[in-house]
Design an enzyme around this catalytic site. Structure first.
Site, PDB file in Angstrom:
ATOM      1  N   LYS A  11      -4.868 -27.623  17.111  1.00  0.00           N
ATOM      2  CA  LYS A  11      -4.340 -28.129  18.386  1.00  0.00           C
ATOM      3  C   LYS A  11      -3.061 -27.395  18.774  1.00  0.00           C
ATOM      4  CE  LYS A  11      -1.816 -32.095  18.417  1.00  0.00           C
ATOM      5  NZ  LYS A  11      -0.509 -31.890  19.087  1.00  0.00           N
ATOM      6  N   ASN A  12      -2.143 -27.273  17.818  1.00  0.00           N
ATOM      7  CA  ASN A  12      -0.835 -26.705  18.155  1.00  0.00           C
ATOM      8  C   ASN A  12      -0.870 -25.189  18.361  1.00  0.00           C
ATOM      9  OD1 ASN A  12       0.220 -29.228  18.141  1.00  0.00           O
ATOM     10  ND2 ASN A  12       1.432 -28.981  16.264  1.00  0.00           N
ATOM     11  N   ARG A  22       4.022 -33.732  25.658  1.00  0.00           N
ATOM     12  CA  ARG A  22       5.239 -32.927  25.725  1.00  0.00           C
ATOM     13  C   ARG A  22       4.961 -31.429  25.765  1.00  0.00           C
ATOM     14  NH1 ARG A  22      10.242 -33.874  24.294  1.00  0.00           N
ATOM     15  NH2 ARG A  22      10.161 -31.814  23.378  1.00  0.00           N
ATOM     16  N   CYS A  24      10.093 -40.246  23.816  1.00  0.00           N
ATOM     17  CA  CYS A  24       8.906 -39.938  23.029  1.00  0.00           C
ATOM     18  C   CYS A  24       8.992 -40.786  21.781  1.00  0.00           C
ATOM     19  CB  CYS A  24       8.915 -38.453  22.727  1.00  0.00           C
ATOM     20  SG  CYS A  24       8.072 -37.983  21.250  1.00  0.00           S
ATOM     21  N   ARG A  51      13.796 -35.791  21.171  1.00  0.00           N
ATOM     22  CA  ARG A  51      13.150 -34.493  21.366  1.00  0.00           C
ATOM     23  C   ARG A  51      13.570 -33.786  22.657  1.00  0.00           C
ATOM     24  NH1 ARG A  51       6.870 -34.925  19.707  1.00  0.00           N
ATOM     25  NH2 ARG A  51       7.013 -32.715  19.357  1.00  0.00           N
ATOM     26  N   PRO A  52      14.816 -33.347  22.729  1.00  0.00           N
ATOM     27  CA  PRO A  52      15.268 -32.655  23.939  1.00  0.00           C
ATOM     28  C   PRO A  52      14.633 -31.266  24.071  1.00  0.00           C
ATOM     29  CG  PRO A  52      16.944 -32.547  22.238  1.00  0.00           C
ATOM     30  CD  PRO A  52      15.842 -33.420  21.694  1.00  0.00           C
ATOM     31  N   ASP A  72      16.698 -28.805  25.478  1.00  0.00           N
ATOM     32  CA  ASP A  72      17.891 -28.038  25.846  1.00  0.00           C
ATOM     33  C   ASP A  72      17.849 -26.591  25.332  1.00  0.00           C
ATOM     34  OD1 ASP A  72      18.052 -29.451  23.330  1.00  0.00           O
ATOM     35  OD2 ASP A  72      20.092 -28.696  23.126  1.00  0.00           O
ATOM     36  N   LEU A  73      17.261 -26.379  24.172  1.00  0.00           N
ATOM     37  CA  LEU A  73      17.251 -25.020  23.606  1.00  0.00           C
ATOM     38  C   LEU A  73      16.356 -24.089  24.427  1.00  0.00           C
ATOM     39  CD1 LEU A  73      17.096 -25.962  19.810  1.00  0.00           C
ATOM     40  CD2 LEU A  73      19.118 -25.298  21.132  1.00  0.00           C
ATOM     41  N   ASP A 121       4.545 -32.751  10.300  1.00  0.00           N
ATOM     42  CA  ASP A 121       3.265 -33.283  10.774  1.00  0.00           C
ATOM     43  C   ASP A 121       2.354 -33.751   9.630  1.00  0.00           C
ATOM     44  OD1 ASP A 121       4.001 -32.926  13.374  1.00  0.00           O
ATOM     45  OD2 ASP A 121       2.737 -31.175  13.754  1.00  0.00           O
ATOM     46  N   ILE A 142      13.298 -33.319  10.364  1.00  0.00           N
ATOM     47  CA  ILE A 142      13.039 -32.687  11.671  1.00  0.00           C
ATOM     48  C   ILE A 142      13.218 -33.676  12.828  1.00  0.00           C
ATOM     49  CG2 ILE A 142      11.404 -31.306  13.047  1.00  0.00           C
ATOM     50  CD1 ILE A 142      12.038 -29.899  10.433  1.00  0.00           C
ATOM     51  N   ARG A 188      -5.975 -37.666  20.468  1.00  0.00           N
ATOM     52  CA  ARG A 188      -5.134 -36.551  20.928  1.00  0.00           C
ATOM     53  C   ARG A 188      -5.219 -35.366  19.978  1.00  0.00           C
ATOM     54  NH1 ARG A 188       0.848 -37.635  21.849  1.00  0.00           N
ATOM     55  NH2 ARG A 188       0.580 -35.431  22.259  1.00  0.00           N
TER      56      ARG A 188
HETATM   57  C1  UD1 Z   1       6.110 -28.810  17.536  1.00  0.00           C
HETATM   58  C2  UD1 Z   1       4.730 -29.355  17.284  1.00  0.00           C
HETATM   59  C3  UD1 Z   1       4.821 -30.706  16.593  1.00  0.00           C
HETATM   60  C4  UD1 Z   1       5.651 -30.589  15.319  1.00  0.00           C
HETATM   61  C5  UD1 Z   1       6.990 -29.916  15.595  1.00  0.00           C
HETATM   62  C6  UD1 Z   1       7.781 -29.625  14.347  1.00  0.00           C
HETATM   63  C7  UD1 Z   1       3.417 -28.427  19.099  1.00  0.00           C
HETATM   64  C8  UD1 Z   1       2.701 -28.662  20.368  1.00  0.00           C
HETATM   65  N1  UD1 Z   1       4.065 -29.495  18.574  1.00  0.00           N
HETATM   66  O1  UD1 Z   1       6.787 -29.714  18.395  1.00  0.00           O
HETATM   67  O2  UD1 Z   1       3.488 -31.146  16.266  1.00  0.00           O
HETATM   68  O3  UD1 Z   1       5.889 -31.877  14.795  1.00  0.00           O
HETATM   69  O4  UD1 Z   1       6.794 -28.670  16.289  1.00  0.00           O
HETATM   70  O5  UD1 Z   1       7.041 -28.821  13.498  1.00  0.00           O
HETATM   71  O6  UD1 Z   1       3.396 -27.342  18.542  1.00  0.00           O
HETATM   72  N2  UD1 Z   1      15.008 -29.605  19.433  1.00  0.00           N
HETATM   73  C9  UD1 Z   1      16.174 -29.668  20.145  1.00  0.00           C
HETATM   74  N3  UD1 Z   1      16.238 -29.003  21.345  1.00  0.00           N
HETATM   75  C10 UD1 Z   1      15.189 -28.295  21.835  1.00  0.00           C
HETATM   76  C11 UD1 Z   1      13.998 -28.229  21.088  1.00  0.00           C
HETATM   77  C12 UD1 Z   1      13.941 -28.899  19.882  1.00  0.00           C
HETATM   78  O7  UD1 Z   1      17.139 -30.301  19.742  1.00  0.00           O
HETATM   79  O8  UD1 Z   1      15.308 -27.720  22.922  1.00  0.00           O
HETATM   80  C13 UD1 Z   1      14.914 -30.319  18.138  1.00  0.00           C
HETATM   81  C14 UD1 Z   1      13.874 -31.439  18.161  1.00  0.00           C
HETATM   82  O9  UD1 Z   1      14.402 -32.629  18.702  1.00  0.00           O
HETATM   83  C15 UD1 Z   1      13.528 -31.563  16.698  1.00  0.00           C
HETATM   84  C16 UD1 Z   1      13.612 -30.111  16.208  1.00  0.00           C
HETATM   85  O10 UD1 Z   1      14.418 -29.435  17.159  1.00  0.00           O
HETATM   86  O11 UD1 Z   1      14.499 -32.328  16.029  1.00  0.00           O
HETATM   87  C17 UD1 Z   1      12.292 -29.391  16.098  1.00  0.00           C
HETATM   88  O12 UD1 Z   1      11.531 -29.599  17.260  1.00  0.00           O
HETATM   89  P1  UD1 Z   1      10.473 -28.553  17.795  1.00  0.00           P
HETATM   90  O13 UD1 Z   1      10.130 -27.561  16.739  1.00  0.00           O
HETATM   91  O14 UD1 Z   1      10.938 -28.038  19.104  1.00  0.00           O
HETATM   92  O15 UD1 Z   1       9.199 -29.477  18.047  1.00  0.00           O
HETATM   93  P2  UD1 Z   1       8.105 -29.242  19.151  1.00  0.00           P
HETATM   94  O16 UD1 Z   1       8.018 -27.792  19.446  1.00  0.00           O
HETATM   95  O17 UD1 Z   1       8.313 -30.192  20.279  1.00  0.00           O
END
Ligand code: UD1
Length: 427
Positions: A22-23, A101, A125, A130-131, A133-134, A314, A336, A406
């Site tokens: 899926k991912n 998301r 969520c 789960r922001p 911002d990055l 996951d 995470i 999902r």
């Molecule tokens: C993806 C996966 C999800 C998995 C996660 C971590 C997909 C579609 N989803 O989610 O199944 O659980 O990776 O392996 O591939 N963060 C920030 N700011 C940002 C982005 C992230 O603070 O802009 C933080 C998040 O809140 C979290 C951490 O970084 O604490 C990692 O998140 P991230 O790797 O971005 O997760 P997703 O890509 O949403």
């Protein structure tokens, strides 16, 4: 709403075909926005999230065709062709982003190819704030103008995005994917430091290279991308779902079973094999994939989630499900996401002994769980209840099955084929 009923106590034995990841499928589908040429993706899993991404792309104007006759011999894995030749709508609406998301993955491609995008903010969520911002900060470094208004991200760029040196403060999977997709069409060189190294990120990078992108450092934490003016058509097979495979490994293990997971190799499970082994579960290469078996007792193990190649967040809930009946105690630490223990109260209702202290949970194994009516609020939490139910005494009724739909393709069929007593109760 459908429910799933499981009568525990059956040992799993047989073959489970592993679906496409899926991912990996979701970002690959979004990558179709980067070109007016055709992108053909095979081994696409038939999941609610894939349908959501398809609907999102179609409303942007992508011509999409799912070949129903393209199933692999295993009966799973469809071929999807996508062509973004006529994109007229640059908005990803709240109704779709709210349910998934990963919809935010259209932001990088739309901005890179059309210099504009309007994407709903994902909002709250179940597994934490789960922001994004990055993602936004990196796009700004590439010259994007970003405004947040009316719950939407409004992004523009004058001309093309510009290559930039981006260092992520945190490892972000979809953040790395979004910026990688933006960078392949940007002007000049982009460096992404502290990039996510998940196999799904690698799969996307490899497909982008087939489409004509210049990416170096694939699979490492530093990606160097030199932008091109346009990309071409390509065909790509989605990698097998290592999380789905790991989930069924936990399911087999909790029943003391012996199954073959077909269509995945040992390497794809390399970051979980050791923990399974410590727990007393053998995972080894087999004729068509990997074999998972457990002959002796289950032992408690300590687990800490980390970005790849660490133990995946996951798989955390599923391992906790498994640990509920292990000998001794296990300490499970989630690093995470801040709110990813929603399965704990539900597992407790089935008789599990779990104490949560901040980001750690201590699980004390019990002799046997007991079936109960339960529900969960996210995908992996839901499936941890399925795992627990397979070993519980009596019936477990799992509500809110849409979470499972999902991310797990025909879960009940795959488990029933290995002897589980499981059925979907239609609403
Ligand atoms: C993806 C996966 C999800 C998995 C996660 C971590 C997909 C579609 N989803 O989610 O199944 O659980 O990776 O392996 O591939 N963060 C920030 N700011 C940002 C982005 C992230 O603070 O802009 C933080 C998040 O809140 C979290 C951490 O970084 O604490 C990692 O998140 P991230 O790797 O971005 O997760 P997703 O890509 O949403």
């Amino acid at each position: 709403m459908d429910k799933i009923r499981i009568r525990g106590g059956k040992r799993l034995e047989g073959i489970i075909p592993v679906s496409g990841a899926k991912n990996a499928a979701l970002p690959l589908m979004a990558a179709s926005l980067l070109t007016d040429s055709k992108l053909t993706l095979s081994n696409i899993p038939y999941l609610a999230d894939v349908i959501t991404m398809a609907n999102l792309l179609v409303q942007h104007g992508v011509a999409l065709h799912m070949d129903e006759k393209s199933l692999d011999p295993s009966g799973f894995g469809r071929t999807l062709t996508l062509q973004a030749a006529k994109i007229e709508n640059f908005t990803a609406p709240y109704e779709l982003v709210r349910t998934m998301r990963a919809s935010v993955l259209v932001l990088g491609p739309l901005l890179a190819r059309f210099a504009q995008a309007k994407v709903s903010l994902p909002g709250g969520c179940a597994i934490g704030t789960r922001p994004i911002d990055l993602h936004l900060k990196a796009l700004e470094q590439m010259g994007a103008l970003i405004e947040l208004a009316d719950g939407y991200i409004h992004a523009f760029v004058k001309g093309r995005l510009q290559g930039a040196d981006i260092a992520f403060d945190k490892v972000t999977v979809t953040g790395t994917e979004n910026i990688m997709m933006a960078a392949v069409l940007a002007e000049g060189k982009t460096t992404i430091r502290n990039a996510a190294r998940e196999p799904e990120v690698v799969d996307l990078a490899e497909c982008l290279v087939k489409m004509g992108a210049h990416i170096e450092g694939i699979g490492s934490d530093t990606l160097t991308i030199v932008g091109v003016k346009s990309l071409r058509d390509a065909s790509h097979r989605v990698i097998a779902d290592r999380i789905e495979a790991g989930t069924y490994a936990a399911a087999a293990a909790i029943t003391g079973g012996d199954i073959e997971l077909s269509g995945i190799d040992l390497k794809a499970l390399s970051n979980v094999i050791e923990k399974f082994a410590e727990a007393g579960v053998l995972i080894e290469a087999s004729a068509n994939g990997v074999r998972v078996s457990r002959k002796n007792g289950l032992h408690g193990v300590d687990i800490m989630t980390q970005p790849y190649p660490g133990f995946p967040t996951d798989m955390q809930a599923q391992m906790m499900g498994l640990m509920t009946i292990a000998d001794g105690a296990s300490m499970i630490t989630e690093t995470i996401f801040e709110n990813r223990f929603m399965h704990v109260p539900e597992l407790s209702r089935m008789g599990a002994k779990i104490n949560v202290h901040g980001s750690s949970a201590v699980v004390r194994g019990v002799e046997r769980l007991a079936g109960a009516e339960v529900m969960a609020t996210d995908l992996r939490a839901s499936v941890s209840l399925v795992i627990a139910a397979l070993a519980a005494k009596g019936d477990t009724l799992i509500n809110r099955v849409y979470h499972l739909d999902r991310g797990y393709e025909r879960l009940e069929d795959k488990l029933a084929a290995c002897g589980a007593e499981i059925e979907r109760v239609k609403a």
